[in-house]
Design a protein around this motif. Structure first.
Motif, PDB file in Angstrom:
ATOM      1  N   TRP A 116     -37.230 -52.367  39.626  1.00 27.09           N
ATOM      2  CA  TRP A 116     -38.518 -52.790  39.056  1.00 27.09           C
ATOM      3  C   TRP A 116     -39.427 -51.591  38.815  1.00 27.09           C
ATOM      4  CZ3 TRP A 116     -43.427 -52.013  40.976  1.00 27.09           C
ATOM      5  CH2 TRP A 116     -44.477 -52.676  40.298  1.00 27.09           C
ATOM      6  N   TYR A 117     -39.448 -50.685  39.781  1.00 28.97           N
ATOM      7  CA  TYR A 117     -40.327 -49.514  39.668  1.00 28.97           C
ATOM      8  C   TYR A 117     -39.955 -48.677  38.451  1.00 28.97           C
ATOM      9  CZ  TYR A 117     -42.975 -45.375  41.061  1.00 28.97           C
ATOM     10  OH  TYR A 117     -43.859 -44.330  41.074  1.00 28.97           O
ATOM     11  N   GLU A 118     -38.648 -48.419  38.264  1.00 27.68           N
ATOM     12  CA  GLU A 118     -38.198 -47.547  37.182  1.00 27.68           C
ATOM     13  C   GLU A 118     -38.302 -48.220  35.808  1.00 27.68           C
ATOM     14  OE1 GLU A 118     -37.445 -44.472  37.414  1.00 27.68           O
ATOM     15  OE2 GLU A 118     -37.054 -44.120  39.543  1.00 27.68           O
ATOM     16  N   THR A 119     -38.056 -49.526  35.742  1.00 30.56           N
ATOM     17  CA  THR A 119     -37.976 -50.198  34.439  1.00 30.56           C
ATOM     18  C   THR A 119     -39.257 -50.912  34.039  1.00 30.56           C
ATOM     19  OG1 THR A 119     -37.061 -52.221  35.426  1.00 30.56           O
ATOM     20  CG2 THR A 119     -35.496 -50.523  34.702  1.00 30.56           C
ATOM     21  N   LYS A 120     -40.109 -51.245  35.003  1.00 29.35           N
ATOM     22  CA  LYS A 120     -41.321 -52.001  34.688  1.00 29.35           C
ATOM     23  C   LYS A 120     -42.605 -51.172  34.848  1.00 29.35           C
ATOM     24  CE  LYS A 120     -39.130 -55.882  33.910  1.00 29.35           C
ATOM     25  NZ  LYS A 120     -39.075 -56.470  32.554  1.00 29.35           N
ATOM     26  N   LEU A 121     -42.758 -50.566  36.028  1.00 26.40           N
ATOM     27  CA  LEU A 121     -44.020 -49.867  36.298  1.00 26.40           C
ATOM     28  C   LEU A 121     -44.113 -48.531  35.569  1.00 26.40           C
ATOM     29  CD1 LEU A 121     -46.697 -49.855  37.771  1.00 26.40           C
ATOM     30  CD2 LEU A 121     -45.572 -48.764  39.716  1.00 26.40           C
ATOM     31  N   ILE A 122     -43.050 -47.715  35.646  1.00 28.26           N
ATOM     32  CA  ILE A 122     -43.076 -46.394  35.036  1.00 28.26           C
ATOM     33  C   ILE A 122     -43.374 -46.456  33.535  1.00 28.26           C
ATOM     34  CG2 ILE A 122     -41.631 -44.418  34.404  1.00 28.26           C
ATOM     35  CD1 ILE A 122     -42.803 -44.258  37.201  1.00 28.26           C
ATOM     36  N   PRO A 123     -42.737 -47.364  32.759  1.00 27.44           N
ATOM     37  CA  PRO A 123     -43.074 -47.425  31.334  1.00 27.44           C
ATOM     38  C   PRO A 123     -44.536 -47.789  31.065  1.00 27.44           C
ATOM     39  CG  PRO A 123     -40.968 -48.500  31.729  1.00 27.44           C
ATOM     40  CD  PRO A 123     -41.566 -48.217  33.076  1.00 27.44           C
ATOM     41  N   GLY A 148     -49.084 -40.038  43.330  1.00 29.82           N
ATOM     42  CA  GLY A 148     -47.748 -40.302  42.804  1.00 29.82           C
ATOM     43  C   GLY A 148     -46.760 -40.682  43.892  1.00 29.82           C
ATOM     44  N   PHE A 149     -46.815 -39.983  45.014  1.00 28.08           N
ATOM     45  CA  PHE A 149     -45.913 -40.277  46.130  1.00 28.08           C
ATOM     46  C   PHE A 149     -46.161 -41.682  46.666  1.00 28.08           C
ATOM     47  CE2 PHE A 149     -45.284 -40.452  50.735  1.00 28.08           C
ATOM     48  CZ  PHE A 149     -43.937 -40.151  50.825  1.00 28.08           C
ATOM     49  N   LEU A 150     -47.438 -42.041  46.866  1.00 28.91           N
ATOM     50  CA  LEU A 150     -47.758 -43.359  47.405  1.00 28.91           C
ATOM     51  C   LEU A 150     -47.399 -44.467  46.421  1.00 28.91           C
ATOM     52  CD1 LEU A 150     -51.182 -42.677  49.169  1.00 28.91           C
ATOM     53  CD2 LEU A 150     -48.931 -43.011  50.230  1.00 28.91           C
ATOM     54  N   THR A 151     -47.590 -44.208  45.129  1.00 26.12           N
ATOM     55  CA  THR A 151     -47.237 -45.214  44.128  1.00 26.12           C
ATOM     56  C   THR A 151     -45.744 -45.533  44.197  1.00 26.12           C
ATOM     57  OG1 THR A 151     -49.003 -44.487  42.645  1.00 26.12           O
ATOM     58  CG2 THR A 151     -47.228 -45.766  41.665  1.00 26.12           C
ATOM     59  N   ARG A 152     -44.918 -44.491  44.236  1.00 27.92           N
ATOM     60  CA  ARG A 152     -43.467 -44.724  44.321  1.00 27.92           C
ATOM     61  C   ARG A 152     -43.098 -45.368  45.656  1.00 27.92           C
ATOM     62  NH1 ARG A 152     -38.516 -43.671  42.268  1.00 27.92           N
ATOM     63  NH2 ARG A 152     -39.282 -42.553  40.440  1.00 27.92           N
ATOM     64  N   ARG A 153     -43.609 -44.859  46.720  1.00 24.53           N
ATOM     65  CA  ARG A 153     -43.241 -45.381  48.048  1.00 24.53           C
ATOM     66  C   ARG A 153     -43.610 -46.860  48.177  1.00 24.53           C
ATOM     67  NH1 ARG A 153     -42.651 -42.718  53.073  1.00 24.53           N
ATOM     68  NH2 ARG A 153     -41.768 -44.238  54.522  1.00 24.53           N
ATOM     69  N   LEU A 154     -44.845 -47.206  47.821  1.00 24.35           N
ATOM     70  CA  LEU A 154     -45.295 -48.583  47.975  1.00 24.35           C
ATOM     71  C   LEU A 154     -44.672 -49.501  46.928  1.00 24.35           C
ATOM     72  CD1 LEU A 154     -49.071 -47.906  48.761  1.00 24.35           C
ATOM     73  CD2 LEU A 154     -47.218 -48.379  50.374  1.00 24.35           C
ATOM     74  N   GLY A 155     -44.513 -48.963  45.687  1.00 27.17           N
ATOM     75  CA  GLY A 155     -43.930 -49.773  44.626  1.00 27.17           C
ATOM     76  C   GLY A 155     -42.491 -50.136  44.914  1.00 27.17           C
ATOM     77  N   GLU A 156     -41.693 -49.150  45.352  1.00 29.53           N
ATOM     78  CA  GLU A 156     -40.286 -49.424  45.667  1.00 29.53           C
ATOM     79  C   GLU A 156     -40.170 -50.331  46.883  1.00 29.53           C
ATOM     80  OE1 GLU A 156     -38.069 -45.851  46.069  1.00 29.53           O
ATOM     81  OE2 GLU A 156     -38.065 -45.414  43.911  1.00 29.53           O
ATOM     82  N   ARG A 157     -41.046 -50.148  47.845  1.00 30.59           N
ATOM     83  CA  ARG A 157     -40.979 -50.985  49.046  1.00 30.59           C
ATOM     84  C   ARG A 157     -41.324 -52.438  48.714  1.00 30.59           C
ATOM     85  NH1 ARG A 157     -44.241 -48.930  54.186  1.00 30.59           N
ATOM     86  NH2 ARG A 157     -42.639 -47.314  53.987  1.00 30.59           N
ATOM     87  N   VAL A 164     -46.524 -38.328  35.777  1.00 32.17           N
ATOM     88  CA  VAL A 164     -45.335 -37.494  35.936  1.00 32.17           C
ATOM     89  C   VAL A 164     -44.960 -37.386  37.409  1.00 32.17           C
ATOM     90  CG1 VAL A 164     -44.328 -35.234  35.521  1.00 32.17           C
ATOM     91  CG2 VAL A 164     -45.894 -36.222  33.845  1.00 32.17           C
ATOM     92  N   LEU A 165     -45.939 -37.200  38.276  1.00 36.67           N
ATOM     93  CA  LEU A 165     -45.653 -37.084  39.704  1.00 36.67           C
ATOM     94  C   LEU A 165     -45.267 -38.428  40.313  1.00 36.67           C
ATOM     95  CD1 LEU A 165     -48.428 -34.523  40.632  1.00 36.67           C
ATOM     96  CD2 LEU A 165     -45.965 -34.137  40.617  1.00 36.67           C
ATOM     97  N   ALA A 166     -45.674 -39.523  39.678  1.00 38.69           N
ATOM     98  CA  ALA A 166     -45.224 -40.839  40.134  1.00 38.69           C
ATOM     99  C   ALA A 166     -43.758 -41.072  39.797  1.00 38.69           C
ATOM    100  CB  ALA A 166     -46.087 -41.934  39.506  1.00 38.69           C
ATOM    101  N   LYS A 167     -43.213 -40.312  38.840  1.00 36.58           N
ATOM    102  CA  LYS A 167     -41.812 -40.453  38.456  1.00 36.58           C
ATOM    103  C   LYS A 167     -40.871 -39.630  39.334  1.00 36.58           C
ATOM    104  CE  LYS A 167     -42.721 -41.157  33.528  1.00 36.58           C
ATOM    105  NZ  LYS A 167     -42.456 -40.621  32.173  1.00 36.58           N
ATOM    106  N   VAL A 168     -41.389 -38.696  40.074  1.00 36.30           N
ATOM    107  CA  VAL A 168     -40.550 -37.810  40.886  1.00 36.30           C
ATOM    108  C   VAL A 168     -39.801 -38.609  41.939  1.00 36.30           C
ATOM    109  CG1 VAL A 168     -40.584 -35.948  42.589  1.00 36.30           C
ATOM    110  CG2 VAL A 168     -41.972 -35.769  40.518  1.00 36.30           C
ATOM    111  N   ARG A 169     -38.506 -38.340  42.070  1.00 36.74           N
ATOM    112  CA  ARG A 169     -37.698 -38.938  43.134  1.00 36.74           C
ATOM    113  C   ARG A 169     -37.841 -38.067  44.378  1.00 36.74           C
ATOM    114  NH1 ARG A 169     -33.153 -41.994  42.009  1.00 36.74           N
ATOM    115  NH2 ARG A 169     -32.758 -41.724  44.230  1.00 36.74           N
TER     116      ARG A 169
END
Length: 375
Positions: free
Chosen positions: A225-232, A210-219, A73-78
């Motif tokens: 890709w992050y929203e449609t592949k990793l999050i699911p 969660g913060f690092l997952t989003r930051r590194l994944g989007e970078r 859930v925290l990995a999904k936070v914008r």
């Protein structure tokens, strides 16, 4: 659990807009509770074995379950949208008042009203009321399509206030106020460091992850890709962690709960009243001050939810694992889990009565229509 792309329109009944897993989520949770109670009752020494290794006073299996539950859930936070929440005084000020003034006061009043002759259970309930939400409420908010970024901010705010205010409020509600009212006094020996350690473990670790997952994944691969592949892929682990935590939690006190049904019932009544009053009152307040549905929902669930892991840890550390205070702490989630999951469905059905999301929250509103459980 991802949103169903074939979902019906928002005007359709709530149940028709949920996937099979989502529609029967309350059933899975009740089955997990029953499994935990059964294991605790049928397997001798299981509760003692689970409680031997602890993190900040909480069983290690429960701690691991909570971390797994909160991380997706925290990995999904914008995190780039958090400033839109911090500027919303209509949300922040009511949340502080509800959580740190009204919430503890309501639980104190209900505990004395319903349990005047049971001081151990009464003290346990007051401790539950002082432990404001930092963990599982994120799940309830996400299930009800609340504002995910607002929930992250309010939970972080509660965490800071918990470290600063928990000990002082415990002293006030268990010693000072009862003394003023001539009701008797109870000492609560818990340090600020113990509370801070609990907050750092149960919120800090999954928040940083969660913060690092989003930051590194989007970078590395971009937001799409992050929203449609990793999050699911990682999303379903929130449900797995939730169910695992519930099984272990109730296995720890299965024997105590099943062998003292009348005591559990006595504890349950003020808890039911508390959750109903705090949730409904907060939802109505959100609408009254002009908040849209997502933020009204977030306000309601963060005000009604409690940090049961901290409450149980404090009760066990101060009064012992077999104490009435500890039992009251365990009954807290026994009542909170089914009641708040029920309120998720009530919230979804009430969406039509709230203003449409503002420009700050409308960006993610369409993704919320398909399913209650976006975890």
């Amino acid at each position: 659990m991802a949103a169903d792309p074939t979902a019906a329109s928002p005007a359709a009944p709530v149940a028709t807009r949920l996937s099979f897993v989502d529609r029967f989520l309350a059933v899975w949770i009740l089955l997990a509770m029953a499994a935990g109670l059964g294991l605790g009752r049928l397997v001798p020494g299981l509760g003692d074995a689970l409680a031997k290794v602890t993190v900040t006073g909480v069983s290690l299996p429960i701690a691991l379950g909570l971390l797994v539950m909160m991380y997706p859930v925290l990995a999904k936070v914008r995190y780039d949208r958090l400033d839109t929440v911090t500027r919303d005084r209509r949300l922040l000020f009511p949340s502080l008042v509800l959580n740190w003034i009204l919430g503890p006061a309501v639980m104190f009043a209900l505990a004395w009203l319903f349990l005047p002759d049971l001081p151990e259970y009464r003290t346990g309930l007051i401790i539950v009321g002082l432990a404001r939400c930092i963990a599982m409420v994120i799940i309830w908010n996400d299930l009800a399509c609340g504002d995910r970024e607002a929930a992250a901010v309010l939970v972080a705010l509660n965490s800071v206030f918990q470290v600063i205010a928990f000990s002082a409020l415990g002293w006030f509600y268990l010693t000072v106020l009862p003394g003023w009212l001539g009701l008797g006094q109870t000492d609560l020996d818990i340090s600020v460091w113990e509370i801070a350690r609990s907050v750092l473990v149960f919120l800090g670790i999954p928040l940083v992850a969660g913060f690092l997952t989003r930051r590194l994944g989007e970078r590395a691969k971009g937001r799409a890709w992050y929203e449609t592949k990793l999050i699911p892929r990682i999303g379903p682990f929130a449900l797995y962690g939730l169910l695992f935590t519930i099984v272990v939690l109730f296995a720890l006190q299965g024997d105590a709960i099943t062998s003292q049904p009348m005591d559990v019932a006595r504890i349950a009544v003020p808890l039911l009243v508390y959750f109903a009053v705090m949730w409904a009152g907060s939802m109505a307040l959100g609408k009254a001050v002009g908040l849209d549905y997502p933020r009204s929902t977030t306000l309601a669930f963060t005000a009604a939810g409690n940090n049961f892991e901290l409450a149980i840890a404090v009760a066990i550390a101060t009064f012992g694992a077999s104490s009435g205070q500890a039992l009251a702490g365990v009954v807290g989630p026994l009542i909170e889990v089914p009641v708040l999951i029920g309120l998720v469905y009530v919230a979804l059905a009430a969406r039509r009565y709230f203003p449409q999301p503002t420009a700050m929250t409308a960006e993610h509103a369409p993704a919320q229509e398909g399913s209650a459980t976006r975890v």
